[in-house]
Design a protein around this motif. Structure first.
Motif, PDB file in Angstrom:
ATOM      1  N   PRO A 210       0.889  -1.121  -0.086  1.00  0.00           N
ATOM      2  CA  PRO A 210      -0.115   0.093  -0.107  1.00  0.00           C
ATOM      3  C   PRO A 210       0.589   1.278  -0.116  1.00  0.00           C
ATOM      4  CG  PRO A 210      -0.854  -1.660   1.529  1.00  0.00           C
ATOM      5  CD  PRO A 210       0.563  -2.081   1.030  1.00  0.00           C
ATOM      6  N   ASN A 211       0.604   2.262  -0.817  1.00  0.00           N
ATOM      7  CA  ASN A 211       1.261   3.469  -1.122  1.00  0.00           C
ATOM      8  C   ASN A 211       2.442   3.257  -1.712  1.00  0.00           C
ATOM      9  OD1 ASN A 211      -0.543   5.291   0.277  1.00  0.00           O
ATOM     10  ND2 ASN A 211       0.280   4.791   2.326  1.00  0.00           N
ATOM     11  N   GLY A 212       2.731   2.058  -2.384  1.00  0.00           N
ATOM     12  CA  GLY A 212       3.864   1.669  -3.210  1.00  0.00           C
ATOM     13  C   GLY A 212       3.595   2.239  -4.725  1.00  0.00           C
ATOM     14  N   TYR A 213       5.183   2.507  -5.136  1.00  0.00           N
ATOM     15  CA  TYR A 213       4.901   2.972  -6.565  1.00  0.00           C
ATOM     16  C   TYR A 213       5.268   2.336  -7.680  1.00  0.00           C
ATOM     17  CZ  TYR A 213       5.405   7.494  -3.838  1.00  0.00           C
ATOM     18  OH  TYR A 213       5.074   8.577  -2.905  1.00  0.00           O
ATOM     19  N   LEU A 214       4.614   2.471  -8.934  1.00  0.00           N
ATOM     20  CA  LEU A 214       4.853   1.847 -10.120  1.00  0.00           C
ATOM     21  C   LEU A 214       5.410   2.988 -11.102  1.00  0.00           C
ATOM     22  CD1 LEU A 214       4.496  -0.597 -12.049  1.00  0.00           C
ATOM     23  CD2 LEU A 214       2.391   0.220 -12.729  1.00  0.00           C
ATOM     24  N   GLY A 250      -6.359   0.636  -9.955  1.00  0.00           N
ATOM     25  CA  GLY A 250      -6.574   1.203  -8.741  1.00  0.00           C
ATOM     26  C   GLY A 250      -5.438   2.035  -8.370  1.00  0.00           C
ATOM     27  N   MET A 251      -4.614   2.512  -9.339  1.00  0.00           N
ATOM     28  CA  MET A 251      -3.516   3.441  -8.934  1.00  0.00           C
ATOM     29  C   MET A 251      -3.780   5.033  -8.987  1.00  0.00           C
ATOM     30  SD  MET A 251      -1.101   1.083  -8.206  1.00  0.00           S
ATOM     31  CE  MET A 251       0.510   1.886  -8.631  1.00  0.00           C
ATOM     32  N   GLN A 252      -2.890   5.780  -8.321  1.00  0.00           N
ATOM     33  CA  GLN A 252      -3.234   7.124  -8.572  1.00  0.00           C
ATOM     34  C   GLN A 252      -2.053   7.741  -9.455  1.00  0.00           C
ATOM     35  OE1 GLN A 252      -2.687   9.388  -5.138  1.00  0.00           O
ATOM     36  NE2 GLN A 252      -3.004  11.316  -6.090  1.00  0.00           N
ATOM     37  N   ILE A 253      -2.437   8.210 -10.617  1.00  0.00           N
ATOM     38  CA  ILE A 253      -1.392   8.660 -11.724  1.00  0.00           C
ATOM     39  C   ILE A 253      -0.813   9.943 -10.941  1.00  0.00           C
ATOM     40  CG2 ILE A 253      -0.640   9.617 -13.765  1.00  0.00           C
ATOM     41  CD1 ILE A 253      -3.103   7.726 -15.005  1.00  0.00           C
ATOM     42  N   LEU A 254       0.573  10.104 -10.693  1.00  0.00           N
ATOM     43  CA  LEU A 254       1.263  11.263 -10.251  1.00  0.00           C
ATOM     44  C   LEU A 254       1.701  11.868 -11.050  1.00  0.00           C
ATOM     45  CD1 LEU A 254       2.865   9.775  -7.159  1.00  0.00           C
ATOM     46  CD2 LEU A 254       0.666  10.707  -7.089  1.00  0.00           C
ATOM     47  N   THR A 276       5.907   7.270 -16.854  1.00  0.00           N
ATOM     48  CA  THR A 276       4.847   7.908 -15.715  1.00  0.00           C
ATOM     49  C   THR A 276       5.165   7.054 -14.490  1.00  0.00           C
ATOM     50  OG1 THR A 276       2.494   7.694 -15.558  1.00  0.00           O
ATOM     51  CG2 THR A 276       3.466   5.925 -16.617  1.00  0.00           C
ATOM     52  N   TYR A 277       4.611   7.513 -13.348  1.00  0.00           N
ATOM     53  CA  TYR A 277       4.553   6.896 -12.076  1.00  0.00           C
ATOM     54  C   TYR A 277       3.356   7.169 -11.381  1.00  0.00           C
ATOM     55  CZ  TYR A 277       7.170  11.369 -10.778  1.00  0.00           C
ATOM     56  OH  TYR A 277       7.463  12.662 -10.937  1.00  0.00           O
ATOM     57  N   CYS A 278       2.871   6.104 -10.652  1.00  0.00           N
ATOM     58  CA  CYS A 278       1.625   6.165  -9.896  1.00  0.00           C
ATOM     59  C   CYS A 278       1.986   5.724  -8.531  1.00  0.00           C
ATOM     60  CB  CYS A 278       0.456   5.442 -10.790  1.00  0.00           C
ATOM     61  SG  CYS A 278       0.860   3.849 -11.422  1.00  0.00           S
ATOM     62  N   ARG A 279       0.606   5.771  -7.664  1.00  0.00           N
ATOM     63  CA  ARG A 279       0.942   5.270  -6.525  1.00  0.00           C
ATOM     64  C   ARG A 279      -0.362   4.322  -6.036  1.00  0.00           C
ATOM     65  NH1 ARG A 279       2.047   9.964  -2.724  1.00  0.00           N
ATOM     66  NH2 ARG A 279      -0.135  10.365  -3.128  1.00  0.00           N
ATOM     67  N   LYS A 280      -0.222   3.437  -5.356  1.00  0.00           N
ATOM     68  CA  LYS A 280      -1.157   2.388  -5.100  1.00  0.00           C
ATOM     69  C   LYS A 280      -1.931   3.004  -3.850  1.00  0.00           C
ATOM     70  CE  LYS A 280      -1.877  -2.496  -4.041  1.00  0.00           C
ATOM     71  NZ  LYS A 280      -1.095  -3.802  -3.732  1.00  0.00           N
ATOM     72  N   SER A 281      -3.291   2.889  -3.585  1.00  0.00           N
ATOM     73  CA  SER A 281      -4.197   3.551  -2.622  1.00  0.00           C
ATOM     74  C   SER A 281      -3.521   2.485  -1.395  1.00  0.00           C
ATOM     75  CB  SER A 281      -5.469   3.088  -3.057  1.00  0.00           C
ATOM     76  OG  SER A 281      -6.233   3.389  -1.600  1.00  0.00           O
ATOM     77  N   ALA A 282      -3.421   3.141  -0.300  1.00  0.00           N
ATOM     78  CA  ALA A 282      -3.364   2.662   1.241  1.00  0.00           C
ATOM     79  C   ALA A 282      -4.298   1.668   1.576  1.00  0.00           C
ATOM     80  CB  ALA A 282      -3.168   3.665   2.188  1.00  0.00           C
ATOM     81  N   ALA A 283      -5.671   1.782   0.954  1.00  0.00           N
ATOM     82  CA  ALA A 283      -6.420   0.911   1.286  1.00  0.00           C
ATOM     83  C   ALA A 283      -6.781  -0.190   0.214  1.00  0.00           C
ATOM     84  CB  ALA A 283      -7.906   1.621   1.173  1.00  0.00           C
ATOM     85  N   ARG A 284      -5.972  -0.242  -0.755  1.00  0.00           N
ATOM     86  CA  ARG A 284      -5.997  -1.434  -1.871  1.00  0.00           C
ATOM     87  C   ARG A 284      -4.949  -2.645  -1.403  1.00  0.00           C
ATOM     88  NH1 ARG A 284      -8.624  -1.026  -6.787  1.00  0.00           N
ATOM     89  NH2 ARG A 284      -8.517  -2.731  -8.144  1.00  0.00           N
ATOM     90  N   GLU A 285      -5.528  -3.840  -1.448  1.00  0.00           N
ATOM     91  CA  GLU A 285      -4.494  -4.764  -1.153  1.00  0.00           C
ATOM     92  C   GLU A 285      -3.674  -5.291  -2.284  1.00  0.00           C
ATOM     93  OE1 GLU A 285      -4.415  -6.463   1.712  1.00  0.00           O
ATOM     94  OE2 GLU A 285      -5.895  -5.200   2.781  1.00  0.00           O
TER      95      GLU A 285
END
Length: 285
Positions: A210-214, A250-254, A276-285
């Motif tokens: 959770p909160n990790g980056y792709l 379910g990723m937030q594009i930053l 591009t990089y995006c962040r995973k929601s803290a609530a998402r498994e």
């Protein structure tokens, strides 16, 4: 197009030596025949210079489909503690293992390390050639980066987007998600459709904390590229496909950067380089 190679042909027809010489031998302005390497390197630098490592824990990083290249890892090195390098082709995995082992005939990554450490991280920008002579301290800084990176690469493992799981993690890594998953110059060369691409992105996101980056880097609308005597097929991704895949996972594009390719070439036909990089929601498994 005659003898067009597909993703399964990488084991037998992809030559890591030719690839590294073709794309990384000339790094500086005015030297890059394909006018893309400098943009790719700056994309790596942009992400890792803004990445904020979580405190109080080892930062885990997976490089997916890294080919024979450690370029992205050079920039990641100061920010992470544990690196897993995943790659499909055995010859490419061996090239990375040989560099870690210090084999004398491996590709020389020191010019790229100098660009990363001395010119970008220390604020010079990518310099025009010829290179300004390095001081003893500057040379030591670069040697230290190489040695630090070799220590932090904990495993080199196979991956395959046509199998489940898509990464053959070592036992110690299977149950441990990553702070960062990165894939560069990879997905568009190995997926077969938009659905396959979206599924692969979703699988990579599952490997994140959770909160990790792709982080993803590649070419848009490219259908082929030439490597030596071989021509490899690629899937023509669009910006919409890339963004939709991240949103559906379910990723937030930053950040999304698209750099148009304003020249024609016999070596590749993409219309833009993107990262591009995006962040995973803290609530998402």
């Amino acid at each position: 197009m005659a003898n067009l190679r597909l993703n399964e042909d990488y084991q037998n027809y992809f030559d890591p030596k030719i690839y590294l010489e073709q794309y990384y031998e000339k790094l500086r302005a005015g030297e890059d025949e394909y006018a893309s390497t400098g943009k790719i390197i700056k994309g790596f630098h942009d992400f890792w210079s803004t990445f904020k490592a979580p405190k109080g824990t080892d930062v885990r990083y997976l490089e997916f489909g890294g080919g024979p290249s450690i370029a992205n890892l050079v920039f990641a090195c100061p920010k992470v503690d544990h690196i897993v390098f995943a790659e499909y082709a055995e010859a490419n995995r061996q090239a990375v293992k040989s560099w870690i082992a210090g084999d004398p005939d491996v590709y020389d990554w020191m010019p790229l390390i100098e660009v990363a450490v001395l010119e970008l991280e220390q604020g010079r920008g990518i310099a025009e050639s010829p290179v300004v002579p390095r001081t003893d301290k500057e040379k030591l800084d670069c040697v230290n980066r190489a040695n630090e990176l070799k220590r932090k690469i904990k495993s080199v493992v196979p991956c395959d987007v046509t199998k489940a799981p898509i990464v053959q993690l070592d036992t110690d890594d299977v149950a441990k998600p990553f702070d960062v998953v990165s894939t560069s110059l990879c997905l568009y060369v190995c997926v077969s459709s938009e659905v396959h691409y979206k599924n692969t992105v979703a699988e990579l996101c599952k490997l994140l904390k959770p909160n990790g980056y792709l982080f993803i880097l590649g070419f848009l609308e490219q259908t082929f590229y030439v490597l030596g005597e071989e021509t490899f097929s690629t899937f023509p991704l669009t910006e919409k496909m890339v963004k939709d895949a991240m949103n559906e996972a379910g990723m937030q594009i930053l950040k999304f950067v698209s750099i148009p390719i304003l020249y024609s070439t016999e070596h590749e036909d993409g219309t833009a380089i993107y990262y591009t990089y995006c962040r995973k929601s803290a609530a998402r498994e």
